[in-house]
Design a protein around this motif. Structure first.
Motif, PDB file in Angstrom:
ATOM      1  N   PHE A 151       0.837  -1.203   0.000  1.00 10.02           N
ATOM      2  CA  PHE A 151       0.000   0.000   0.000  1.00 10.02           C
ATOM      3  C   PHE A 151       0.874   1.256   0.000  1.00 10.02           C
ATOM      4  CE2 PHE A 151      -4.107  -1.829   2.109  1.00 10.02           C
ATOM      5  CZ  PHE A 151      -4.148  -2.805   1.127  1.00 10.02           C
ATOM      6  N   LYS A 152       0.451   2.249  -0.741  1.00 18.89           N
ATOM      7  CA  LYS A 152       1.191   3.507  -0.828  1.00 18.89           C
ATOM      8  C   LYS A 152       0.629   4.537   0.145  1.00 18.89           C
ATOM      9  CE  LYS A 152       2.395   2.900  -5.716  1.00 18.89           C
ATOM     10  NZ  LYS A 152       2.323   3.503  -7.080  1.00 18.89           N
ATOM     11  N   ASP A 153       1.440   5.540   0.463  1.00 19.36           N
ATOM     12  CA  ASP A 153       0.971   6.675   1.257  1.00 19.36           C
ATOM     13  C   ASP A 153       0.102   7.575   0.395  1.00 19.36           C
ATOM     14  OD1 ASP A 153       2.118   6.326   3.888  1.00 19.36           O
ATOM     15  OD2 ASP A 153       4.071   6.652   2.955  1.00 19.36           O
ATOM     16  N   ALA A 154      -0.768   8.323   1.050  1.00 18.93           N
ATOM     17  CA  ALA A 154      -1.704   9.182   0.322  1.00 18.93           C
ATOM     18  C   ALA A 154      -1.010  10.340  -0.377  1.00 18.93           C
ATOM     19  CB  ALA A 154      -2.767   9.708   1.291  1.00 18.93           C
ATOM     20  N   GLY A 155       0.021  10.880   0.219  1.00 16.18           N
ATOM     21  CA  GLY A 155       0.685  12.038  -0.352  1.00 16.18           C
ATOM     22  C   GLY A 155       0.292  13.322   0.369  1.00 16.18           C
ATOM     23  N   GLN A 206      -3.065  15.226  -0.676  1.00 22.31           N
ATOM     24  CA  GLN A 206      -4.271  14.553  -0.213  1.00 22.31           C
ATOM     25  C   GLN A 206      -4.435  14.696   1.299  1.00 22.31           C
ATOM     26  OE1 GLN A 206      -4.800  10.665  -1.809  1.00 22.31           O
ATOM     27  NE2 GLN A 206      -6.780  10.343  -0.854  1.00 22.31           N
ATOM     28  N   GLU A 207      -3.312  14.675   2.028  1.00 22.96           N
ATOM     29  CA  GLU A 207      -3.389  14.877   3.482  1.00 22.96           C
ATOM     30  C   GLU A 207      -3.939  16.263   3.812  1.00 22.96           C
ATOM     31  OE1 GLU A 207      -1.114  13.192   6.516  1.00 22.96           O
ATOM     32  OE2 GLU A 207       0.481  12.588   5.153  1.00 22.96           O
ATOM     33  N   CYS A 208      -3.456  17.260   3.110  1.00 19.59           N
ATOM     34  CA  CYS A 208      -3.961  18.624   3.327  1.00 19.59           C
ATOM     35  C   CYS A 208      -5.450  18.699   3.008  1.00 19.59           C
ATOM     36  CB  CYS A 208      -3.182  19.621   2.468  1.00 19.59           C
ATOM     37  SG  CYS A 208      -1.462  19.836   2.963  1.00 19.59           S
ATOM     38  N   SER A 209      -5.853  18.055   1.918  1.00 16.51           N
ATOM     39  CA  SER A 209      -7.263  18.034   1.533  1.00 16.51           C
ATOM     40  C   SER A 209      -8.117  17.374   2.605  1.00 16.51           C
ATOM     41  CB  SER A 209      -7.418  17.302   0.203  1.00 16.51           C
ATOM     42  OG  SER A 209      -8.781  17.119  -0.123  1.00 16.51           O
ATOM     43  N   LEU A 210      -7.635  16.259   3.159  1.00 19.18           N
ATOM     44  CA  LEU A 210      -8.384  15.554   4.201  1.00 19.18           C
ATOM     45  C   LEU A 210      -8.516  16.408   5.459  1.00 19.18           C
ATOM     46  CD1 LEU A 210      -6.917  11.955   3.805  1.00 19.18           C
ATOM     47  CD2 LEU A 210      -9.300  12.617   3.482  1.00 19.18           C
ATOM     48  N   PHE A 211      -7.465  17.164   5.791  1.00 21.66           N
ATOM     49  CA  PHE A 211      -7.537  18.005   6.985  1.00 21.66           C
ATOM     50  C   PHE A 211      -8.563  19.120   6.802  1.00 21.66           C
ATOM     51  CE2 PHE A 211      -6.033  21.453   9.809  1.00 21.66           C
ATOM     52  CZ  PHE A 211      -6.116  20.770  11.013  1.00 21.66           C
ATOM     53  N   VAL A 212      -8.593  19.718   5.608  1.00 20.64           N
ATOM     54  CA  VAL A 212      -9.591  20.753   5.325  1.00 20.64           C
ATOM     55  C   VAL A 212     -11.003  20.166   5.398  1.00 20.64           C
ATOM     56  CG1 VAL A 212     -10.493  22.308   3.554  1.00 20.64           C
ATOM     57  CG2 VAL A 212      -8.023  22.157   3.945  1.00 20.64           C
ATOM     58  N   LYS A 213     -11.184  18.981   4.836  1.00 21.31           N
ATOM     59  CA  LYS A 213     -12.497  18.328   4.891  1.00 21.31           C
ATOM     60  C   LYS A 213     -12.893  18.017   6.333  1.00 21.31           C
ATOM     61  CE  LYS A 213     -12.224  16.193   0.303  1.00 21.31           C
ATOM     62  NZ  LYS A 213     -12.099  14.923  -0.457  1.00 21.31           N
ATOM     63  N   THR A 226      -3.592   8.034   6.715  1.00 24.77           N
ATOM     64  CA  THR A 226      -2.680   9.170   6.697  1.00 24.77           C
ATOM     65  C   THR A 226      -2.271   9.587   8.116  1.00 24.77           C
ATOM     66  OG1 THR A 226      -4.414  10.858   6.783  1.00 24.77           O
ATOM     67  CG2 THR A 226      -3.815  10.019   4.609  1.00 24.77           C
ATOM     68  N   PRO A 227      -1.051  10.081   8.293  1.00 24.34           N
ATOM     69  CA  PRO A 227      -0.595  10.549   9.610  1.00 24.34           C
ATOM     70  C   PRO A 227      -1.458  11.669  10.181  1.00 24.34           C
ATOM     71  CG  PRO A 227       1.286  10.228   8.166  1.00 24.34           C
ATOM     72  CD  PRO A 227       0.055  10.067   7.308  1.00 24.34           C
ATOM     73  N   VAL A 228      -1.967  12.560   9.317  1.00 24.68           N
ATOM     74  CA  VAL A 228      -2.779  13.660   9.839  1.00 24.68           C
ATOM     75  C   VAL A 228      -4.099  13.132  10.404  1.00 24.68           C
ATOM     76  CG1 VAL A 228      -3.934  14.245   7.651  1.00 24.68           C
ATOM     77  CG2 VAL A 228      -3.590  16.011   9.392  1.00 24.68           C
ATOM     78  N   GLN A 229      -4.698  12.136   9.760  1.00 23.83           N
ATOM     79  CA  GLN A 229      -5.925  11.535  10.290  1.00 23.83           C
ATOM     80  C   GLN A 229      -5.641  10.791  11.592  1.00 23.83           C
ATOM     81  OE1 GLN A 229      -6.829   9.493   6.500  1.00 23.83           O
ATOM     82  NE2 GLN A 229      -8.937  10.194   6.784  1.00 23.83           N
TER      83      GLN A 229
END
Length: 414
Positions: free
Chosen positions: A206-210, A213-220, A258-261
Protein backbone atom coordinates in the motif's frame (compact mmCIF):
# COMPACT_ATOMS: atom_id res chain seq x y z
CA UNK A 1 -34.93 27.03 13.58
CA UNK A 2 -31.65 25.10 13.91
CA UNK A 3 -31.40 21.79 12.08
CA UNK A 4 -29.92 18.62 13.59
CA UNK A 5 -27.84 16.22 11.45
CA UNK A 6 -28.38 12.47 11.80
CA UNK A 7 -24.66 11.98 12.56
CA UNK A 8 -22.42 13.98 14.88
CA UNK A 9 -19.40 14.07 17.18
CA UNK A 10 -18.22 16.84 19.47
CA UNK A 11 -15.04 18.08 17.74
CA UNK A 12 -13.33 21.15 19.20
CA UNK A 13 -10.59 23.52 18.07
CA UNK A 14 -8.40 21.87 20.70
CA UNK A 15 -8.90 18.52 18.96
CA UNK A 16 -7.68 19.94 15.68
CA UNK A 17 -4.66 21.62 17.27
CA UNK A 18 -3.77 18.45 19.19
CA UNK A 19 -4.23 16.43 16.01
CA UNK A 20 -1.77 18.64 14.16
CA UNK A 21 0.74 18.35 17.00
CA UNK A 22 0.46 14.57 16.91
CA UNK A 23 0.96 14.72 13.15
CA UNK A 24 4.03 16.97 13.41
CA UNK A 25 5.56 14.64 16.00
CA UNK A 26 6.26 12.21 13.15
CA UNK A 27 4.85 9.07 14.75
CA UNK A 28 1.12 9.80 14.84
CA UNK A 29 0.12 6.46 13.29
CA UNK A 30 2.03 4.50 15.92
CA UNK A 31 0.61 6.62 18.76
CA UNK A 32 -2.93 6.34 17.41
CA UNK A 33 -2.63 2.56 17.05
CA UNK A 34 -1.34 2.24 20.60
CA UNK A 35 -4.15 4.40 22.00
CA UNK A 36 -6.71 2.59 19.87
CA UNK A 37 -5.76 -0.73 21.48
CA UNK A 38 -7.49 0.45 24.68
CA UNK A 39 -10.84 0.71 22.91
CA UNK A 40 -10.87 -2.31 20.61
CA UNK A 41 -9.93 -5.99 21.08
CA UNK A 42 -6.40 -7.10 21.83
CA UNK A 43 -5.48 -8.30 18.35
CA UNK A 44 -2.84 -6.90 16.02
CA UNK A 45 -4.01 -3.52 14.67
CA UNK A 46 -3.37 -2.34 11.11
CA UNK A 47 -4.51 1.06 9.77
CA UNK A 48 -5.73 1.72 6.22
CA UNK A 49 -7.68 4.41 4.36
CA UNK A 50 -11.21 2.98 4.89
CA UNK A 51 -13.21 0.19 6.47
CA UNK A 52 -13.87 -1.13 2.97
CA UNK A 53 -10.13 -1.30 2.27
CA UNK A 54 -9.67 -3.13 5.59
CA UNK A 55 -12.29 -5.71 4.58
CA UNK A 56 -10.72 -6.14 1.14
CA UNK A 57 -7.31 -6.70 2.73
CA UNK A 58 -8.70 -9.46 4.95
CA UNK A 59 -10.40 -11.15 1.99
CA UNK A 60 -7.16 -11.10 0.01
CA UNK A 61 -5.46 -12.93 2.87
CA UNK A 62 -8.27 -15.48 3.25
CA UNK A 63 -8.03 -16.35 -0.46
CA UNK A 64 -4.51 -17.62 0.08
CA UNK A 65 -5.70 -20.08 2.73
CA UNK A 66 -8.48 -21.82 0.83
CA UNK A 67 -9.89 -22.57 -2.60
CA UNK A 68 -13.40 -21.76 -1.37
CA UNK A 69 -15.00 -18.62 -2.78
CA UNK A 70 -18.29 -17.81 -1.00
CA UNK A 71 -18.55 -15.01 1.55
CA UNK A 72 -21.74 -14.89 3.65
CA UNK A 73 -23.13 -11.48 4.60
CA UNK A 74 -26.58 -10.37 5.81
CA UNK A 75 -29.04 -9.23 3.14
CA UNK A 76 -29.46 -5.92 4.97
CA UNK A 77 -25.96 -4.44 5.16
CA UNK A 78 -23.77 -1.77 3.58
CA UNK A 79 -23.32 -2.03 -0.17
CA UNK A 80 -19.56 -1.61 0.12
CA UNK A 81 -19.35 -5.21 1.38
CA UNK A 82 -20.53 -6.53 -1.98
CA UNK A 83 -18.14 -4.21 -3.82
CA UNK A 84 -15.17 -5.40 -1.73
CA UNK A 85 -16.09 -9.08 -2.10
CA UNK A 86 -16.33 -8.76 -5.88
CA UNK A 87 -13.10 -6.76 -6.09
CA UNK A 88 -11.40 -9.65 -4.26
CA UNK A 89 -12.74 -12.07 -6.89
CA UNK A 90 -15.10 -13.78 -4.44
CA UNK A 91 -18.85 -14.47 -4.42
CA UNK A 92 -21.26 -12.71 -2.03
CA UNK A 93 -23.86 -15.05 -0.50
CA UNK A 94 -26.72 -13.57 1.51
CA UNK A 95 -28.53 -14.69 4.64
CA UNK A 96 -31.63 -13.24 6.27
CA UNK A 97 -31.75 -11.31 9.54
CA UNK A 98 -33.85 -11.43 12.68
CA UNK A 99 -36.99 -9.31 12.64
CA UNK A 100 -36.43 -8.69 16.35
CA UNK A 101 -32.74 -7.84 16.67
CA UNK A 102 -32.23 -6.60 13.06
CA UNK A 103 -29.04 -8.70 12.71
CA UNK A 104 -28.08 -12.10 11.34
CA UNK A 105 -28.66 -15.13 13.58
CA UNK A 106 -27.11 -18.57 14.03
CA UNK A 107 -30.08 -20.11 12.19
CA UNK A 108 -29.95 -17.79 9.18
CA UNK A 109 -26.18 -18.29 8.86
CA UNK A 110 -26.50 -22.06 9.14
CA UNK A 111 -28.96 -22.08 6.23
CA UNK A 112 -26.48 -20.19 4.02
CA UNK A 113 -23.31 -22.20 4.71
CA UNK A 114 -22.26 -24.56 1.89
CA UNK A 115 -19.22 -26.66 1.04
CA UNK A 116 -17.82 -23.60 -0.80
CA UNK A 117 -18.12 -21.13 2.13
CA UNK A 118 -14.83 -19.32 2.72
CA UNK A 119 -15.98 -17.04 5.54
CA UNK A 120 -18.96 -15.60 7.38
CA UNK A 121 -19.07 -11.86 8.03
CA UNK A 122 -20.93 -10.94 11.23
CA UNK A 123 -22.14 -7.38 10.66
CA UNK A 124 -22.99 -5.50 13.85
CA UNK A 125 -25.51 -3.16 12.23
CA UNK A 126 -26.47 0.19 13.79
CA UNK A 127 -24.07 -0.37 16.73
CA UNK A 128 -26.20 -3.35 17.81
CA UNK A 129 -24.08 -6.48 18.41
CA UNK A 130 -24.92 -9.81 16.82
CA UNK A 131 -26.31 -11.63 19.84
CA UNK A 132 -25.62 -15.07 18.37
CA UNK A 133 -22.00 -14.44 17.45
CA UNK A 134 -20.54 -16.97 19.90
CA UNK A 135 -22.94 -19.65 18.65
CA UNK A 136 -22.25 -18.73 15.02
CA UNK A 137 -18.55 -19.21 15.68
CA UNK A 138 -19.09 -22.56 17.44
CA UNK A 139 -21.33 -23.83 14.63
CA UNK A 140 -18.93 -23.06 11.77
CA UNK A 141 -16.84 -25.84 10.25
CA UNK A 142 -13.16 -25.60 11.20
CA UNK A 143 -12.14 -24.53 7.68
CA UNK A 144 -14.59 -21.58 7.54
CA UNK A 145 -13.28 -18.24 8.79
CA UNK A 146 -15.24 -15.71 10.84
CA UNK A 147 -14.90 -11.96 10.19
CA UNK A 148 -16.59 -9.21 12.19
CA UNK A 149 -17.76 -5.95 10.60
CA UNK A 150 -17.55 -3.46 13.47
CA UNK A 151 -17.75 -0.38 11.25
CA UNK A 152 -20.77 0.84 13.23
CA UNK A 153 -19.95 -0.92 16.50
CA UNK A 154 -16.70 0.35 18.00
CA UNK A 155 -16.86 0.05 21.79
CA UNK A 156 -19.85 -2.31 21.69
CA UNK A 157 -19.94 -5.46 23.85
CA UNK A 158 -21.76 -8.80 23.82
CA UNK A 159 -21.31 -11.57 26.38
CA UNK A 160 -18.94 -9.25 28.23
CA UNK A 161 -16.54 -9.05 25.28
CA UNK A 162 -15.85 -6.25 22.83
CA UNK A 163 -17.03 -6.71 19.28
CA UNK A 164 -14.08 -7.67 17.12
CA UNK A 165 -12.69 -10.12 19.67
CA UNK A 166 -14.69 -13.17 18.55
CA UNK A 167 -13.50 -13.53 14.96
CA UNK A 168 -10.33 -14.44 13.12
CA UNK A 169 -10.26 -10.82 11.94
CA UNK A 170 -12.39 -7.70 12.28
CA UNK A 171 -12.80 -4.34 10.59
CA UNK A 172 -13.53 -0.87 11.95
CA UNK A 173 -14.36 2.36 10.13
CA UNK A 174 -13.47 5.97 10.93
CA UNK A 175 -15.66 7.54 8.25
CA UNK A 176 -17.66 10.67 8.98
CA UNK A 177 -20.79 8.89 10.21
CA UNK A 178 -19.05 6.42 12.50
CA UNK A 179 -18.22 6.34 16.21
CA UNK A 180 -14.77 7.85 15.64
CA UNK A 181 -14.98 10.16 12.61
CA UNK A 182 -11.64 11.19 11.08
CA UNK A 183 -13.19 11.74 7.62
CA UNK A 184 -12.21 8.34 6.32
CA UNK A 185 -9.90 5.65 7.53
CA UNK A 186 -10.28 2.19 8.93
CA UNK A 187 -8.59 -0.52 10.93
CA UNK A 188 -8.33 -4.26 10.67
CA UNK A 189 -7.78 -6.34 13.78
CA UNK A 190 -6.16 -9.72 13.27
CA UNK A 191 -6.71 -12.29 16.00
CA UNK A 192 -5.52 -15.31 14.01
CA UNK A 193 -1.80 -16.01 13.67
CA UNK A 194 -2.60 -17.80 10.38
CA UNK A 195 -3.52 -14.51 8.71
CA UNK A 196 -0.96 -12.03 10.01
CA UNK A 197 1.92 -12.75 7.63
CA UNK A 198 -0.27 -12.55 4.51
CA UNK A 199 -1.98 -9.36 5.71
CA UNK A 200 1.33 -7.69 6.49
CA UNK A 201 2.60 -8.68 3.05
CA UNK A 202 -0.51 -7.17 1.40
CA UNK A 203 -0.28 -3.98 3.45
CA UNK A 204 3.37 -3.63 2.54
CA UNK A 205 2.30 -2.86 -1.02
CA UNK A 206 0.00 0.00 0.00
CA UNK A 207 1.19 3.51 -0.83
CA UNK A 208 0.97 6.68 1.26
CA UNK A 209 -1.70 9.18 0.32
CA UNK A 210 0.68 12.04 -0.35
CA UNK A 211 1.00 15.56 1.07
CA UNK A 212 -1.69 17.18 -1.10
CA UNK A 213 -4.27 14.55 -0.21
CA UNK A 214 -3.39 14.88 3.48
CA UNK A 215 -3.96 18.62 3.33
CA UNK A 216 -7.26 18.03 1.53
CA UNK A 217 -8.38 15.55 4.20
CA UNK A 218 -7.54 18.01 6.98
CA UNK A 219 -9.59 20.75 5.32
CA UNK A 220 -12.50 18.33 4.89
CA UNK A 221 -12.20 17.36 8.56
CA UNK A 222 -12.52 21.04 9.57
CA UNK A 223 -15.64 21.35 7.41
CA UNK A 224 -17.02 18.15 8.97
CA UNK A 225 -16.42 19.49 12.49
CA UNK A 226 -18.36 22.62 11.59
CA UNK A 227 -21.24 20.73 9.97
CA UNK A 228 -21.70 18.61 13.11
CA UNK A 229 -22.80 21.83 14.85
CA UNK A 230 -26.47 22.70 14.33
CA UNK A 231 -25.81 26.37 13.44
CA UNK A 232 -23.40 25.60 10.61
CA UNK A 233 -25.43 22.59 9.49
CA UNK A 234 -28.52 24.81 9.24
CA UNK A 235 -26.64 27.37 7.15
CA UNK A 236 -25.17 24.71 4.85
CA UNK A 237 -28.33 22.64 4.39
CA UNK A 238 -29.75 24.57 1.41
CA UNK A 239 -26.50 23.98 -0.49
CA UNK A 240 -26.18 20.27 0.29
CA UNK A 241 -27.45 17.46 -1.89
CA UNK A 242 -29.24 14.29 -0.73
CA UNK A 243 -27.50 12.54 2.17
CA UNK A 244 -27.48 9.21 0.38
CA UNK A 245 -26.57 8.67 -3.25
CA UNK A 246 -28.79 6.42 -5.31
CA UNK A 247 -25.74 4.67 -6.77
CA UNK A 248 -22.66 3.22 -5.15
CA UNK A 249 -19.21 3.11 -6.80
CA UNK A 250 -18.08 -0.23 -8.19
CA UNK A 251 -14.50 0.27 -7.01
CA UNK A 252 -12.57 2.03 -4.24
CA UNK A 253 -9.00 3.19 -3.61
CA UNK A 254 -6.70 1.36 -1.23
CA UNK A 255 -3.82 3.12 0.52
CA UNK A 256 -2.32 3.71 3.96
CA UNK A 257 -4.09 5.65 6.70
CA UNK A 258 -2.68 9.17 6.70
CA UNK A 259 -0.60 10.55 9.61
CA UNK A 260 -2.78 13.66 9.84
CA UNK A 261 -5.92 11.54 10.29
CA UNK A 262 -4.11 9.42 12.87
CA UNK A 263 -3.23 12.57 14.79
CA UNK A 264 -6.85 13.71 14.74
CA UNK A 265 -8.03 10.25 15.75
CA UNK A 266 -5.68 10.15 18.73
CA UNK A 267 -7.12 13.45 19.90
CA UNK A 268 -10.76 12.39 19.40
CA UNK A 269 -10.20 9.20 21.39
CA UNK A 270 -9.90 11.31 24.54
CA UNK A 271 -13.68 11.77 24.49
CA UNK A 272 -14.66 8.44 22.97
CA UNK A 273 -15.99 6.92 26.19
CA UNK A 274 -18.14 9.99 26.83
CA UNK A 275 -19.49 9.80 23.29
CA UNK A 276 -20.49 6.16 23.86
CA UNK A 277 -22.29 7.13 27.08
CA UNK A 278 -24.09 9.98 25.30
CA UNK A 279 -25.29 7.63 22.57
CA UNK A 280 -26.45 5.13 25.16
CA UNK A 281 -28.38 7.77 27.10
CA UNK A 282 -30.07 9.19 24.00
CA UNK A 283 -31.05 5.75 22.66
CA UNK A 284 -32.29 4.53 26.07
CA UNK A 285 -34.41 7.66 26.55
CA UNK A 286 -36.04 7.31 23.14
CA UNK A 287 -36.59 3.55 23.46
CA UNK A 288 -38.06 3.76 26.97
CA UNK A 289 -40.60 6.32 25.77
CA UNK A 290 -41.54 4.49 22.56
CA UNK A 291 -41.64 1.01 24.11
CA UNK A 292 -45.43 1.05 24.57
CA UNK A 293 -46.12 2.39 21.07
CA UNK A 294 -47.68 -0.62 19.31
CA UNK A 295 -47.11 0.93 15.90
CA UNK A 296 -43.32 0.89 16.31
CA UNK A 297 -40.94 -2.07 16.56
CA UNK A 298 -37.76 -1.44 18.54
CA UNK A 299 -34.70 -3.69 18.37
CA UNK A 300 -34.70 -6.28 21.14
CA UNK A 301 -31.66 -5.99 23.39
CA UNK A 302 -30.58 -9.07 25.32
CA UNK A 303 -29.17 -8.76 28.81
CA UNK A 304 -25.82 -9.89 27.39
CA UNK A 305 -25.67 -6.95 24.95
CA UNK A 306 -24.14 -3.51 25.48
CA UNK A 307 -24.94 -1.61 22.26
CA UNK A 308 -23.75 1.85 21.30
CA UNK A 309 -26.07 2.89 18.51
CA UNK A 310 -24.55 4.61 15.51
CA UNK A 311 -28.15 5.59 14.73
CA UNK A 312 -31.20 4.19 16.51
CA UNK A 313 -33.18 1.91 14.15
CA UNK A 314 -36.95 1.74 14.54
CA UNK A 315 -39.45 -0.08 12.33
CA UNK A 316 -42.76 1.65 11.71
CA UNK A 317 -45.47 -0.91 11.01
CA UNK A 318 -47.75 1.37 8.99
CA UNK A 319 -46.14 2.88 5.89
CA UNK A 320 -48.37 5.96 5.99
CA UNK A 321 -47.24 6.66 9.54
CA UNK A 322 -43.62 6.17 8.50
CA UNK A 323 -44.09 8.91 5.92
CA UNK A 324 -45.72 11.15 8.55
CA UNK A 325 -42.80 10.63 10.94
CA UNK A 326 -40.23 11.40 8.25
CA UNK A 327 -42.17 14.50 7.17
CA UNK A 328 -42.57 15.72 10.75
CA UNK A 329 -38.88 15.28 11.53
CA UNK A 330 -37.89 17.01 8.30
CA UNK A 331 -40.24 19.93 8.99
CA UNK A 332 -38.75 20.25 12.48
CA UNK A 333 -35.21 20.21 11.10
CA UNK A 334 -34.24 16.80 12.53
CA UNK A 335 -32.50 14.62 9.96
CA UNK A 336 -33.34 10.92 9.93
CA UNK A 337 -32.10 8.25 7.58
CA UNK A 338 -33.20 5.00 6.00
CA UNK A 339 -29.54 3.82 5.82
CA UNK A 340 -28.97 1.71 2.67
CA UNK A 341 -32.60 1.79 1.66
CA UNK A 342 -32.83 -1.46 -0.31
CA UNK A 343 -31.68 -4.95 0.69
CA UNK A 344 -28.58 -6.05 -1.19
CA UNK A 345 -30.35 -8.46 -3.57
CA UNK A 346 -32.57 -5.56 -4.70
CA UNK A 347 -29.48 -3.49 -5.53
CA UNK A 348 -27.24 -6.10 -7.15
CA UNK A 349 -27.98 -9.11 -9.32
CA UNK A 350 -26.86 -11.83 -6.92
CA UNK A 351 -29.09 -14.59 -8.27
CA UNK A 352 -31.93 -14.25 -5.75
CA UNK A 353 -35.65 -13.60 -6.19
CA UNK A 354 -36.91 -10.23 -4.97
CA UNK A 355 -39.00 -11.82 -2.22
CA UNK A 356 -36.05 -13.74 -0.76
CA UNK A 357 -34.90 -12.78 2.76
CA UNK A 358 -38.29 -11.43 3.91
CA UNK A 359 -37.05 -10.00 7.22
CA UNK A 360 -34.37 -7.94 5.49
CA UNK A 361 -36.87 -6.69 2.91
CA UNK A 362 -39.37 -5.77 5.62
CA UNK A 363 -36.75 -3.91 7.66
CA UNK A 364 -35.56 -1.95 4.64
CA UNK A 365 -39.13 -0.90 3.81
CA UNK A 366 -40.15 0.11 7.34
CA UNK A 367 -36.88 1.45 8.77
CA UNK A 368 -36.22 4.91 10.13
CA UNK A 369 -32.81 5.58 11.72
CA UNK A 370 -32.87 8.32 14.36
CA UNK A 371 -29.94 10.47 15.55
CA UNK A 372 -28.54 9.65 18.99
CA UNK A 373 -25.12 11.31 18.84
CA UNK A 374 -23.42 13.48 21.46
CA UNK A 375 -24.41 16.78 19.83
CA UNK A 376 -28.08 16.21 20.80
CA UNK A 377 -29.33 18.09 23.85
CA UNK A 378 -31.97 16.82 26.24
CA UNK A 379 -34.41 19.23 24.63
CA UNK A 380 -33.59 17.85 21.19
CA UNK A 381 -34.30 14.31 22.37
CA UNK A 382 -37.64 15.29 23.95
CA UNK A 383 -38.60 17.13 20.78
CA UNK A 384 -37.73 14.12 18.62
CA UNK A 385 -39.79 11.80 20.84
CA UNK A 386 -42.72 14.19 20.81
CA UNK A 387 -42.74 14.39 17.04
CA UNK A 388 -42.69 10.60 16.65
CA UNK A 389 -45.49 10.03 19.16
CA UNK A 390 -47.58 12.86 17.69
CA UNK A 391 -47.93 10.91 14.43
CA UNK A 392 -50.23 8.33 16.01
CA UNK A 393 -53.66 8.24 14.42
CA UNK A 394 -56.27 9.45 16.87
CA UNK A 395 -59.93 9.61 15.92
CA UNK A 396 -60.75 13.04 14.59
CA UNK A 397 -57.10 13.96 14.00
CA UNK A 398 -56.31 11.86 10.93
CA UNK A 399 -55.24 14.87 8.90
CA UNK A 400 -53.62 16.89 11.67
CA UNK A 401 -50.12 18.24 11.05
CA UNK A 402 -47.83 16.29 13.45
CA UNK A 403 -45.68 19.35 14.18
CA UNK A 404 -48.74 21.48 15.01
CA UNK A 405 -50.14 18.60 17.04
CA UNK A 406 -46.88 18.30 19.01
CA UNK A 407 -46.79 22.02 19.67
CA UNK A 408 -50.39 21.97 20.91
CA UNK A 409 -49.81 19.00 23.23
CA UNK A 410 -46.42 20.05 24.61
CA UNK A 411 -46.62 23.81 24.44
CA UNK A 412 -43.11 23.77 22.91
CA UNK A 413 -41.96 25.57 19.81
CA UNK A 414 -40.17 23.50 17.18
Amino acid sequence: MLKIPVIGYRITLSDMVSGLLYFLSGNSRERFGATLSSFIPSGRIYLVNSGTAAFYTILQSLKTKSLKREVIIPAHAARCLVVAIRKAGLKPVLCDISGKEFNMTANTVREAVTSDTLCVVCVHMFGMPVGDIAKIKDDLPEDVFLVEDCAQAMGVKVDGRLTGSFADAAIFSFNRGKHLPTYGGGALIVNSDRLRDDIEKTLGGFKDAGFIQECSLFVKFIVLAMLFRPLFYTIACPFMGPSKNQTYPDDFPVFKYTPVQAGLGASLLKRFNQSVLDRHYSAATIMNTLRDDRGIVLPEIRETMEPSFNRLPIMVKDMDRKKRIEAALKQAGIQSASMDVNPLHHVYDLGYEKDAFPNAVHLADHLIALPVHSMLSGKDIRRLIGLVTSTKQIKGTEHANPVEKFQKISGQDI
